[in-house]
Scaffold this motif. Sequence first.
Motif, PDB file in Angstrom:
ATOM      1  N   ILE A 180       1.097  -1.530   0.245  1.00 36.47           N
ATOM      2  CA  ILE A 180       0.017  -0.015  -0.100  1.00 36.47           C
ATOM      3  C   ILE A 180       1.641   1.064  -0.024  1.00 36.47           C
ATOM      4  N   ALA A 181       2.288   1.208   0.060  1.00 39.21           N
ATOM      5  CA  ALA A 181       3.442   2.140  -0.387  1.00 39.21           C
ATOM      6  C   ALA A 181       2.296   3.793   1.015  1.00 39.21           C
ATOM      7  N   SER A 182       2.649   4.502   0.953  1.00 41.18           N
ATOM      8  CA  SER A 182       2.144   5.386   1.252  1.00 41.18           C
ATOM      9  C   SER A 182       1.258   6.210   1.806  1.00 41.18           C
ATOM     10  N   ILE A 183       0.267   4.614   1.929  1.00 33.66           N
ATOM     11  CA  ILE A 183      -1.209   5.116   3.030  1.00 33.66           C
ATOM     12  C   ILE A 183      -1.278   4.133   3.865  1.00 33.66           C
ATOM     13  N   SER A 184       0.728   3.893   4.046  1.00 29.68           N
ATOM     14  CA  SER A 184       0.951   3.169   5.443  1.00 29.68           C
ATOM     15  C   SER A 184       1.030   4.525   6.446  1.00 29.68           C
ATOM     16  N   LYS A 185       1.231   6.283   5.952  1.00 30.04           N
ATOM     17  CA  LYS A 185       1.507   7.629   6.277  1.00 30.04           C
ATOM     18  C   LYS A 185       0.472   6.749   7.387  1.00 30.04           C
TER      19      LYS A 185
ATOM     20  N   GLY B 200       9.860   1.705   6.110  1.00 25.15           N
ATOM     21  CA  GLY B 200       9.436   1.097   7.528  1.00 25.15           C
ATOM     22  C   GLY B 200       7.941   1.940   7.230  1.00 25.15           C
ATOM     23  N   ALA B 201       7.792   2.919   8.255  1.00 23.84           N
ATOM     24  CA  ALA B 201       6.469   3.922   9.071  1.00 23.84           C
ATOM     25  C   ALA B 201       6.517   4.178   8.418  1.00 23.84           C
ATOM     26  N   ALA B 202       6.489   5.103   6.939  1.00 24.37           N
ATOM     27  CA  ALA B 202       6.273   5.630   5.674  1.00 24.37           C
ATOM     28  C   ALA B 202       5.734   4.828   4.701  1.00 24.37           C
ATOM     29  N   GLY B 203       5.752   3.371   4.952  1.00 23.74           N
ATOM     30  CA  GLY B 203       5.599   2.772   3.444  1.00 23.74           C
ATOM     31  C   GLY B 203       6.075   1.227   3.553  1.00 23.74           C
TER      32      GLY B 203
ATOM     33  N   SER C 244       7.906  13.837   2.567  1.00 21.26           N
ATOM     34  CA  SER C 244       9.732  13.333   2.603  1.00 21.26           C
ATOM     35  C   SER C 244       8.839  11.804   3.253  1.00 21.26           C
ATOM     36  N   ASN C 245       9.545  10.753   2.738  1.00 20.87           N
ATOM     37  CA  ASN C 245       9.270   9.525   3.194  1.00 20.87           C
ATOM     38  C   ASN C 245      10.474   9.954   5.021  1.00 20.87           C
ATOM     39  N   MET C 246      11.467  10.327   5.130  1.00 20.63           N
ATOM     40  CA  MET C 246      11.959  10.748   6.115  1.00 20.63           C
ATOM     41  C   MET C 246      11.310  10.713   7.258  1.00 20.63           C
ATOM     42  N   ASN C 247      10.090  11.982   6.751  1.00 20.40           N
ATOM     43  CA  ASN C 247       9.162  12.291   8.550  1.00 20.40           C
ATOM     44  C   ASN C 247       8.168  10.854   9.072  1.00 20.40           C
ATOM     45  N   TYR C 248       8.027  10.662   8.369  1.00 15.64           N
ATOM     46  CA  TYR C 248       7.340   9.043   8.706  1.00 15.64           C
ATOM     47  C   TYR C 248       8.286   7.732   9.101  1.00 15.64           C
TER      48      TYR C 248
END
Length: 545
Positions: A273-278, A430-433, A366-370
Motif C-alpha cells: 500500500i506504499a504511502s497509505i502506510s502514513k 518502514g512506517a512511511a510505506g 518526504s518519507n523521512m518524516n514518517y
Amino acid sequence: MRCLCGALTASPGQSLSVATTPCPPPKLQRSSTTRCFLADSPTMHTGRHPRRSMRAERTAGVATNPAQWAVIMGGVRWTGPWRCVAASCAAALTVAACADIDPTSQTPPSIGEPAVSIPAMAEPPIEQAKETTTDVDSNPALATDSALVAPDVVADGTEMQATSTTSVADAMLFEGFETDEPTFEVEPLRPFEVEFAEDAPPSGPGLDDAGSGQPTGWAAFDANLDAALLRNGNSAASVAVLIGGDVVHARGLGQRSPQFNMDITDPQDRFRIASISKTITAITLLQLVEEGIVGLDEEVGQRVADHLGVMPSNGVRRLTVRQLLGHTSGFSKYDYEFFRTGAESCDDAARIGVQRGAGGGGYNYSNMNYCVAGVLIEAITGSSYVSAAYEHVLTPLGLSGLRLANTFDPGPQEVLHATSEGRNYMETLGAAGSWIATPSDLVTILDSLDHSTPGFKPLEPETVLLMETPTGAEYGQPGYGLGVVSYGGGRFGHTGTIENTHAMVLDRGDGVTWAVTVAGPYPDDTPRLESIINRAFEAAGFISG
C-alpha cells in the motif's frame, strides 16, 4: 570481439557511425546538465511518455549487462556490453557507445516491435557516490531514482509509442524509484445512489432491460475495473467499497503470483500500500498524543536521536509531532537512502536524517518524516512500531494479517509485485510505506476517522479535524493534513506509489469509502485510480455519467 568507443551523432533519418578508440573504464557521473546511470535490460525500446519527456534533456546514462542488450534508436539496433546515451533535444541525439567492431552487423529492428516487460532486473554491484540535497531536491528534473536501473517499458497504444529519438531517454527513466508526492486534484463529486448500490446483487452475470445478458450492478463494476486495470503489464488488482460503515463489496482481479502459479487473486490477498502506510502511522501517533504520552508541538528530536544512538543536528532537536506528520520538518527527500540502497533499514535511514538535519519551514513531502515518526513511536512506547500500531489501531478495528513486508519473498495470500533485483526500499521505508494490506483493511482504517458511522474510533473528532485540515489552509480545502490528503469538498484519503505498486483509498464524504490496490506499472499517475473507479461506478449505475 574488441570493445571500441566513440561519439555518434544522428538526426532523424541519418545513419550512425562509430569511431575506433579503445573504451575507457566506465564511470558514473553526475552534474547539473548530465546524469549517468547503471542499467540492465535484455531489450529496451523507444517510447514517448508524457511525464518522462520533460526530463529527457537532462538525462544521460551508462548501461551495462554481462550479456549484450539492445537499444533501439532511429530505427537501428546497437548492441554491446557498455553504452552511454544522452538526449539533448527532440531533433538530435548524441551517443557515446562501446560496441562491436562492426556495429552495422546488427539487424535493424522494426520501431513498432512490442516491448518486453521484465519482472526483475539484475544489476552488477557498483560504488555509488551519494547525492547532495541541492543536486536532487532543488532540481525536479534530476530528482528521480531511475538513475540506477533500466526501465520496465510496456508497449501500449495509448500509453507509450515509439515516435521520436528523444523517446530513448524517456524510456530509460524508470518510474517507481523516487518519492511520489501526492496530488490533491480529483474529479468533481457526483451524487452516489447509495440505496441502489446497497441493494445491488453480488457480482455475477445479470440482464439489462433488453435481456441481453450484459452485466449490471456490481458485476458491471467488476467487469469495468477488470478491463481498465488488467492491462499495460498489471498482473493483479483488488477493490473494496464501504457504505455506512460496512464493506458491501470486495473483489480481487488477476493473478496473485503469475510468475510462479496460476492462483487467482482473492479479496483477502494483501498488496503493498506504499504511502497509505502514513495514515496508519499518523493515527497511531496521534492516539499517543491524545493519551498525553507526547505533545503535538513538543520537541521530540532528542528522544528520537537517543533511541537511535546518534547526535542530532540543532534543527532535528526542535522537531515536533505536528511537523513530522504534516511534512513541515524541513527534511529533504532522501531518495538515495530510501530507494537506492543508501540505507539498510528505516532506522538506518533515520540515523542519517537525524544527523544531517532538518531545516523547518513549509510543506515538503518526504518519507523521512514518517520513518522518523515510526522511530518516535518506538521511543515513547518502548515497543516495536508494528506492535504499537496493532495495539492502538489495527486490533481494535478487528484487523489482522497486515505487516511491514520485505522487498522480496511475499508470504501466503500476499500478491507479488515485480521488483528490480538488489533493491531494499520496503526495508528502508518502514512506517512511511512498508505495510501490506487488503482494500477492505484500508476502507476500514479510513472509515475509523468518520464519526458518523458505527464502530471503533481511535481518535476524538477534534483530532480528526486536525488530521483533515491541510497545512496552511482551511478545512475542506485541498492539501496535505496530518497523515491524510484533503481532496476538497469533504473528501479525504491517501495514495501510495512505489515500483509496480499503485494504491488509493478515498472517503467521498457521502458515506461511501473505496480503496483499490494494483500490482503493476499502470496507471503511472496513481491519482488516476479515482477516475477509473468513477468510470466503474458509472458502468454499475451508481453515479451518473
